[in-house]
Structures are given as structure tokens and as C-alpha cells.
Design a protein around this motif. Structure first.
Motif, PDB file in Angstrom:
ATOM      1  N   TRP A 115       0.838  -1.198   0.000  1.00 58.63           N
ATOM      2  CA  TRP A 115       0.000   0.000   0.000  1.00 58.63           C
ATOM      3  C   TRP A 115       0.873   1.249   0.000  1.00 58.63           C
ATOM      4  N   LEU A 116       1.880   1.286   0.865  1.00 56.44           N
ATOM      5  CA  LEU A 116       2.777   2.432   0.931  1.00 56.44           C
ATOM      6  C   LEU A 116       3.518   2.644  -0.389  1.00 56.44           C
ATOM      7  N   MET A 117       4.015   1.564  -0.970  1.00 59.23           N
ATOM      8  CA  MET A 117       4.759   1.666  -2.224  1.00 59.23           C
ATOM      9  C   MET A 117       3.853   2.162  -3.356  1.00 59.23           C
ATOM     10  N   THR A 118       2.661   1.609  -3.441  1.00 60.29           N
ATOM     11  CA  THR A 118       1.727   2.026  -4.486  1.00 60.29           C
ATOM     12  C   THR A 118       1.325   3.481  -4.312  1.00 60.29           C
ATOM     13  N   THR A 119       1.042   3.877  -3.091  1.00 58.05           N
ATOM     14  CA  THR A 119       0.662   5.255  -2.812  1.00 58.05           C
ATOM     15  C   THR A 119       1.799   6.211  -3.143  1.00 58.05           C
ATOM     16  N   ALA A 120       3.010   5.870  -2.753  1.00 61.85           N
ATOM     17  CA  ALA A 120       4.170   6.722  -3.047  1.00 61.85           C
ATOM     18  C   ALA A 120       4.398   6.824  -4.554  1.00 61.85           C
ATOM     19  N   ARG A 121       4.310   5.711  -5.246  1.00 61.49           N
ATOM     20  CA  ARG A 121       4.514   5.718  -6.700  1.00 61.49           C
ATOM     21  C   ARG A 121       3.424   6.558  -7.391  1.00 61.49           C
ATOM     22  N   ASN A 122       2.188   6.423  -6.934  1.00 65.14           N
ATOM     23  CA  ASN A 122       1.093   7.217  -7.506  1.00 65.14           C
ATOM     24  C   ASN A 122       1.285   8.708  -7.246  1.00 65.14           C
ATOM     25  N   ARG A 123       1.719   9.059  -6.055  1.00 65.91           N
ATOM     26  CA  ARG A 123       1.971  10.466  -5.728  1.00 65.91           C
ATOM     27  C   ARG A 123       3.077  11.027  -6.613  1.00 65.91           C
ATOM     28  N   ALA A 124       4.129  10.250  -6.814  1.00 64.53           N
ATOM     29  CA  ALA A 124       5.226  10.699  -7.675  1.00 64.53           C
ATOM     30  C   ALA A 124       4.754  10.873  -9.114  1.00 64.53           C
ATOM     31  N   THR A 125       3.962   9.935  -9.594  1.00 62.60           N
ATOM     32  CA  THR A 125       3.429  10.028 -10.957  1.00 62.60           C
ATOM     33  C   THR A 125       2.556  11.268 -11.097  1.00 62.60           C
ATOM     34  N   ASP A 126       1.727  11.540 -10.112  1.00 66.65           N
ATOM     35  CA  ASP A 126       0.879  12.736 -10.140  1.00 66.65           C
ATOM     36  C   ASP A 126       1.734  14.009 -10.185  1.00 66.65           C
ATOM     37  N   ARG A 127       2.811  14.032  -9.396  1.00 66.60           N
ATOM     38  CA  ARG A 127       3.675  15.210  -9.378  1.00 66.60           C
ATOM     39  C   ARG A 127       4.369  15.403 -10.722  1.00 66.60           C
ATOM     40  N   ILE A 128       4.837  14.321 -11.321  1.00 69.15           N
ATOM     41  CA  ILE A 128       5.479  14.408 -12.634  1.00 69.15           C
ATOM     42  C   ILE A 128       4.491  14.962 -13.656  1.00 69.15           C
ATOM     43  N   ARG A 129       3.266  14.477 -13.632  1.00 62.97           N
ATOM     44  CA  ARG A 129       2.246  14.963 -14.571  1.00 62.97           C
ATOM     45  C   ARG A 129       1.942  16.445 -14.350  1.00 62.97           C
TER      46      ARG A 129
END
Length: 77
Positions: free
Chosen positions: A42-56
Motif C-alpha cells: 500500500w505504501l509503495m503504491t501510494t508513493a509511486r502514484n503520488r510521484a506520478t501525479d507530481r510528474i504529470r
């Protein structure tokens, strides 16, 4: 977790920020809703999603800034 995120994202600062956000979200949600069955995933998925959102968001902002600059050049003729 941070090492994996750095490997996936290729950016230490982005990985660090994303991991911190994921832990903050977990600290807020888990006491109310309970922890997920696989907290690490859950933590890894959430962190990866947050990073992807920031990149976008950063890419969209760069495009908008370029469009504004192009508009200024056209108006300044």
C-alpha cells in the motif's frame, strides 16, 4: 522503500517526497480505517502514484508556461 522508489523514479528528491507523503497519508487514514492487508505494498503504491501525479503536474505546468511565453512573444511583435 526509498531505494526502490529512487530506482523506479530516478530522482532521489522526488522519491523522498513521495515516500513522506505516503507515510503521512497512512498516518492519517489507517487509525480510522484500519491498516491494509499488505501495508508495504500500500505504501509503495501510494508513493509511486503520488510521484506520478507530481510528474504529470510538473509537465502540465511546463507546457502552460511555454504557451504563455509564446503568447507574450506573439503579442510583443
Amino acid at each position: 522503500m526509498l531505494a526502490i522508489l529512487v530506482g523506479v523514479l530516478g530522482d532521489f528528491d522526488l522519491a523522498e517526497d513521495a515516500a513522506a507523503e505516503a507515510f503521512a497519508i497512512a498516518a492519517e487514514r489507517w487509525p480510522r480505517a484500519g491498516s491494509p492487508s499488505n501495508p508495504r505494498a500500500w505504501l509503495m503504491t501510494t508513493a509511486r502514484n503520488r510521484a506520478t501525479d507530481r510528474i504529470r503536474r510538473d509537465r502540465a505546468l511546463a507546457i502552460k508556461v511555454d504557451l504563455l511565453a509564446a503568447g507574450d512573444r506573439v503579442e510583443g511583435r
